[in-house]
Design a protein around this motif. Sequence first.
Motif, PDB file in Angstrom:
ATOM      1  N   PRO A  20       4.959  -1.163   4.021  1.00 51.22           N
ATOM      2  CA  PRO A  20       3.885  -0.203   4.291  1.00 51.22           C
ATOM      3  C   PRO A  20       3.193  -0.495   5.615  1.00 51.22           C
ATOM      4  CG  PRO A  20       3.145  -1.844   2.723  1.00 51.22           C
ATOM      5  CD  PRO A  20       4.610  -2.098   2.934  1.00 51.22           C
ATOM      6  N   MET A  24      -2.688   0.030   5.220  1.00 49.76           N
ATOM      7  CA  MET A  24      -2.444   0.696   3.952  1.00 49.76           C
ATOM      8  C   MET A  24      -3.685   0.706   3.056  1.00 49.76           C
ATOM      9  SD  MET A  24       0.067   2.321   2.629  1.00 49.76           S
ATOM     10  CE  MET A  24       0.916   2.836   1.142  1.00 49.76           C
ATOM     11  N   TYR A  29      -2.611   9.208   0.945  1.00 48.18           N
ATOM     12  CA  TYR A  29      -1.327   9.905   0.873  1.00 48.18           C
ATOM     13  C   TYR A  29      -1.367  10.965  -0.222  1.00 48.18           C
ATOM     14  CZ  TYR A  29       0.828   6.463   3.937  1.00 48.18           C
ATOM     15  OH  TYR A  29       1.151   5.674   5.026  1.00 48.18           O
ATOM     16  N   CYS A  42       7.358   7.449  -6.310  1.00 43.79           N
ATOM     17  CA  CYS A  42       6.801   7.326  -4.966  1.00 43.79           C
ATOM     18  C   CYS A  42       5.302   7.055  -5.038  1.00 43.79           C
ATOM     19  CB  CYS A  42       7.082   8.599  -4.174  1.00 43.79           C
ATOM     20  SG  CYS A  42       6.482   8.569  -2.476  1.00 43.79           S
ATOM     21  N   HIS A  45       4.668   3.516  -6.139  1.00 47.44           N
ATOM     22  CA  HIS A  45       4.836   2.567  -5.039  1.00 47.44           C
ATOM     23  C   HIS A  45       3.606   2.554  -4.134  1.00 47.44           C
ATOM     24  CE1 HIS A  45       8.768   0.695  -5.139  1.00 47.44           C
ATOM     25  NE2 HIS A  45       9.374   1.851  -5.386  1.00 47.44           N
ATOM     26  N   LEU A  46       3.101   3.729  -3.800  1.00 46.35           N
ATOM     27  CA  LEU A  46       1.946   3.807  -2.900  1.00 46.35           C
ATOM     28  C   LEU A  46       0.721   3.135  -3.509  1.00 46.35           C
ATOM     29  CD1 LEU A  46       2.421   7.471  -1.661  1.00 46.35           C
ATOM     30  CD2 LEU A  46       2.711   5.411  -0.283  1.00 46.35           C
ATOM     31  N   ALA A  51      -2.627   1.539  -1.325  1.00 49.92           N
ATOM     32  CA  ALA A  51      -3.242   2.681  -0.650  1.00 49.92           C
ATOM     33  C   ALA A  51      -4.600   2.992  -1.269  1.00 49.92           C
ATOM     34  CB  ALA A  51      -2.336   3.902  -0.753  1.00 49.92           C
ATOM     35  N   VAL A  54      -4.344   7.872  -3.412  1.00 43.87           N
ATOM     36  CA  VAL A  54      -3.044   8.494  -3.654  1.00 43.87           C
ATOM     37  C   VAL A  54      -3.322   9.755  -4.474  1.00 43.87           C
ATOM     38  CG1 VAL A  54      -0.758   8.297  -4.685  1.00 43.87           C
ATOM     39  CG2 VAL A  54      -1.824   6.296  -3.595  1.00 43.87           C
ATOM     40  N   LEU A 272       9.579   6.977   0.813  1.00 46.81           N
ATOM     41  CA  LEU A 272       8.650   6.044   1.471  1.00 46.81           C
ATOM     42  C   LEU A 272       9.099   5.752   2.899  1.00 46.81           C
ATOM     43  CD1 LEU A 272       8.132   3.550  -1.472  1.00 46.81           C
ATOM     44  CD2 LEU A 272       6.410   5.125  -0.583  1.00 46.81           C
TER      45      LEU A 272
END
Length: 335
Positions: A20, A24, A29, A42, A45-46, A51, A54, A272
């Motif tokens: 990332p 981050m 996102y 996805c 993961h973020l 993050a 999200v 990603l």
Amino acid sequence: MPKITKFVRDQYTTLPVPQPPADMASATYIVTGANSGLGLECAKHLVRMGARRVIMAVRSRSKGETALSAIRSATGRPHAGEVWELDLASPDSVEAFARRVDALDRLDGLIANAGVAMSTFELVGGMETTVMVNVISTMLLAFRTLPKLSEWARRGGKLTNLVIVSSNTALEPELEQKVASLRGDVFDALSVKEGFAPFDQYPMTKLLEIFAVRQLASIIPVSTSGVVVNTVNPGLCYSDLDRNLGTMARLGMAVTRRVLARTSEQGSRTLLHAAFAGPESYGAYCSECQVKESDIPAWITSAVGKSMQKRVWTDLLKRLESIGHGVDIEALAAK
């Protein structure tokens, strides 16, 4: 489908989990279609990568909340993530969603993952459902979020990312003649019941996405927008993309997946990669966590292909204008 030997080799390629960005922990996102499959993995993961925000864009709030609860449990972040409603069958829903996006303090990336494949012909808003969801509304969302992505790129002093999830089925050689044979307005031609072919329609919409992204990139350089726009092929994965297909089609997909499919988590790594990729991916096609412009066939990059690209672009803008959702490309380019 691409040449079978290459397809199999690609499917068995080991995919890394992309690193990332350094910032981050303060990033935001958006992932569309985030309640299941690739989008869910996805988003997970973020969240796991830390993050700050999200945003899971989903058609069903209840399904989105269930998915978010699972993500929070899996990542140990009990307050992470949020669910926003978005129905890509409705341009009005896209506009309402975009107004919420415009109020964000920053936006680092949009991963436009949501899409449909249909086995039966259905119209929505005067267009075949696959065309509306995968192309018209997806590109409208891209156009409407581009200013916020560009704004943060300027204020944050970093590139942001706009990812359109496409498919390697868009590169099938058979599509060259099929797209060339479309008469009149492209979207009208693909919204006629007599010409509807389930196994052609989905790849065709993914091809139109590629044409639209490449044309957008040719008009608005990354040096102007600060936004890295690209398309990505996640490959054949376990997902619910075939939820609207007929029984025999789903059975065929199940057999193929058992032999060749990636897990949804593995496929999400390609998303990603595209969402973190730099200017080398601008306007490009990504696959197997790489920029793979070499996969794009000559019939797309040729003079004839570029002519079709411009035709798709022109018809797209005309269609958005005709349904009351016009886009001022000159204004976008000037931002």
